[in-house]
Motif scaffolding. Structure first.
Motif, PDB file in Angstrom:
ATOM      1  N   ILE A  10       0.868  -1.178   0.000  1.00 11.89           N
ATOM      2  CA  ILE A  10       0.000   0.000   0.000  1.00 11.89           C
ATOM      3  C   ILE A  10       0.902   1.225   0.000  1.00 11.89           C
ATOM      4  CG2 ILE A  10      -2.054   1.075   1.019  1.00 11.89           C
ATOM      5  CD1 ILE A  10      -2.416  -1.960   0.672  1.00 11.89           C
ATOM      6  N   ILE A 104      -6.894   2.919  -0.993  1.00 12.72           N
ATOM      7  CA  ILE A 104      -7.278   1.767  -0.189  1.00 12.72           C
ATOM      8  C   ILE A 104      -8.036   2.213   1.058  1.00 12.72           C
ATOM      9  CG2 ILE A 104      -6.415  -0.230   1.115  1.00 12.72           C
ATOM     10  CD1 ILE A 104      -6.304  -0.332  -2.063  1.00 12.72           C
ATOM     11  N   ILE A 118      -7.845  -6.595   0.382  1.00 14.96           N
ATOM     12  CA  ILE A 118      -7.556  -5.157   0.274  1.00 14.96           C
ATOM     13  C   ILE A 118      -8.678  -4.531  -0.559  1.00 14.96           C
ATOM     14  CG2 ILE A 118      -5.882  -3.469  -0.583  1.00 14.96           C
ATOM     15  CD1 ILE A 118      -3.720  -5.637  -0.259  1.00 14.96           C
ATOM     16  N   ASP A 120     -10.498  -1.139  -2.244  1.00 12.07           N
ATOM     17  CA  ASP A 120     -10.248   0.258  -2.644  1.00 12.07           C
ATOM     18  C   ASP A 120     -11.528   1.085  -2.612  1.00 12.07           C
ATOM     19  OD1 ASP A 120     -11.686  -0.204  -4.943  1.00 12.07           O
ATOM     20  OD2 ASP A 120      -9.952  -0.292  -6.284  1.00 12.07           O
TER      21      ASP A 120
END
Ligand code: NAP
Length: 498
Positions: A10, A104, A118, A120
């Protein structure tokens, strides 16, 4: 459950790039980098204010495996550093790994599968085995809520949000703050503006910068003569380590730096009253030690005024200080720094059993192990996480120590098998932090001034209480016994062998 990539990073600032280079070096190509902006560079992309430059010497502020021989000056400017980072990303084929404009919102561990999801801003989810948080420390602008700010008729902005279209010619400008950003902005706008009021709450300790161009001949030597560039790098590194001793409690070193800083004020500031105002009354190193050749001379200018009374309120056409003086201004620049020590605004990280990192840190205090791994958040590594900040040296050196450690951590996660995970033993993390906090009490950072290293509870959650060479030694070898290794199908068990 299958993952989309082995590793998700990230952030594509320097930390993200350094991590990506290390992954490539170790022949790991299954990684993706999420970057909320449209370019690499982090702080070096975001901060574009006049005079923005690195206050660490250019040959030290360099990625080891992609050194730059042709720095133009002793201290590189922001555009030159950003170009360098773009060049590195391009030459090392990092760009194809980056998903730009990907902000994110959540990074969540799935206990059942031992992998991370993860998510977004569009809700798109990517599944990875390992997360590297390279979100940077200096990107949450801190803007004080000054009474009356809504009445101000002019424009105001934070130093990190400088619009290139801004024209300060003939403007009455107020700069709030006298930290690392302000002392670069002030001399670089003083010539253009009609008047400039610098609002100083506490003066910084300032040392000579000795900025100079690096000649074409020198650049040629650094390019052609084996070892020349690395010798300069190592010499600067060693000098910075010695200076750092002042911050870590060495009285002789701090005495020497104070003498240099005092002499500089006497030499460069014309007005004796102003000299008094500019002399700090706190331990050198408690706030970042600054370097400048042009800040004090700029303050001598007839159109520049240093206001030391506290700000009472903002009015339509300026700022009123506690003594009742109106300092007229039509442009207001907040050079007031960043929120670093407190977890406010940190990306939402959900660890084992649904625990949320920012909430846990807000409750129990920000902490990690070696600034890199965090108990309860397995298969996750932080770049420049809690208490990894360097004393007076290049943050890149720290990042490189961390990625060296991280590669061993990643190898151990991979060895644990599909869905297996590595979690720091909470006792190891607690012992590490007790020792760390104890050592921090002896440093200048904890000497009682206000700074961005200390959180609301008064704990220093940002800096490492040792030299960067000591941090490197500490992170050279990952001890598997510091971790609990688990497989999703089994209960976590402490590992005793290495
Ligand atoms: P900073 O060092 O935290 O300075 C913020 C300044 O704003 C301080 O002078 C502070 O005063 C003042 N301030 C904050 N709130 C105020 C208020 N309500 N009223 C009056 N003054 C107020 O922030 P920065 O200059 O942006 O630098 C932050 C960090 O970024 C640095 O420490 C450094 O690590 C990094 N940086 C690096 C470079 C580089 O060359 N590599 C350049 C810029 C920044 P007090 O001191 O009294 O709190």
């Amino acid at each position: 459950m299958a993952t989309d990539y082995q590793i998700g990073i990230i952030g594509a600032g320097i930390g993200g790039l350094v991590a990506a280079l290390a992954l490539k070096r170790s022949n790991r190509e299954s990684f993706v980098i999420f970057e909320r902006a449209a370019e690499v560079g982090g702080v070096w992309r975001d901060n574009t204010y006049p005079g923005c430059a690195c206050d660490i010497r250019s040959h030290l502020y360099c990625i080891s495996e992609s050194p730059k021989a042709d720095w133009q000056s002793n201290y590189a400017s922001q555009p030159e550093i950003l170009d360098y980072l773009r060049d590195v990303a391009d030459a090392r084929e990092i760009y194809p790994h980056i998903r730009f404009n990907s902000d994110i919102r959540e990074v969540a561990f799935r206990d059942t599968d031992g992998c991370w999801e993860i998510r977004d801003q569009t809700g798109q989810t990517t599944r990875v085995a390992i997360v590297i948080l390279a979100v940077g420390a200096l990107n949450r602008a801190s803007i004080p809520s000054l009474p009356g700010i809504e009445r101000f008729r002019g424009q105001s902005w934070h130093s990190s949000e400088w619009d290139p279209a801004i024209d300060l010619t003939d403007r009455r400008v107020a700069v709030i703050g006298t930290g690392a950003s302000a002392i670069q902005i002030v001399p670089n706008i003083a010539d253009d503006v009609r008047s400039l009021t610098v609002f100083q709450r506490s003066p910084p300790w300032v040392l000579p910068r000795d900025q100079r161009r690096i000649s074409a001949l020198e650049q040629l030597i650094y390019r052609r003569v084996p070892g020349a560039r690395s010798l300069v790098h190592r010499t600067i590194y060693a000098i910075m380590e010695v200076i750092a001793l002042a911050i870590l409690g060495n009285r002789s070193m701090s005495g020497m730096l104070i003498a240099i800083a005092r002499r500089k004020i006497s030499k460069e500031v014309d007005d004796p009253d102003l000299r008094e105002k500019l002399l700090p009354d706190y331990a050198i190193g408690c706030k970042r030690i600054l370097v400048s050749d042009d800040y004090y001379p700029a303050l001598n200018r007839p159109n520049v005024h240093v206001a030391t009374e506290a700000i009472r309120e903002v009015v339509e056409d300026g700022i009123v200080t506690e003594d009742g003086t109106l300092h007229e201004a039509d442009r207001l620049i907040f050079a007031t720094g960043f929120t670093v020590a407190d977890p406010d605004g940190l990306v939402r990280v959900v660890g084992r059993d649904g625990r949320v990192l920012a909430e846990q840190w807000a409750r129990d205090g920000v902490q990690a192990y070696l600034g890199t791994t965090i108990s309860g958040y397995p298969n996750l590594a932080f770049i420049v996480g809690p208490n990894s900040g360097p004393a007076n040296s290049s943050a890149i050196h720290v990042m490189e120590s961390q990625v060296h450690y991280m590669l061993q951590y990643i190898a151990a996660v991979e060895k644990a098998g599909s869905g297996g995970f590595l979690d720091v033993d909470p006792d190891v993390q607690n012992r590490f932090n007790e020792d760390l906090q104890n050592r921090l009490t002896k440093t200048a950072w904890n000497a009682g001034c206000s700074n961005w290293y200390i959180d609301r509870q008064g704990r220093n959650t940002t800096m490492y209480p040792g030299l960067t060479s000591q941090f490197r030694r500490r992170t050279r070898r990952m001890k598997l016994s510091d971790y609990i290794v688990a497989n999703p199908s089994s209960q976590p068990t402490p590992v005793t062998s290495e």
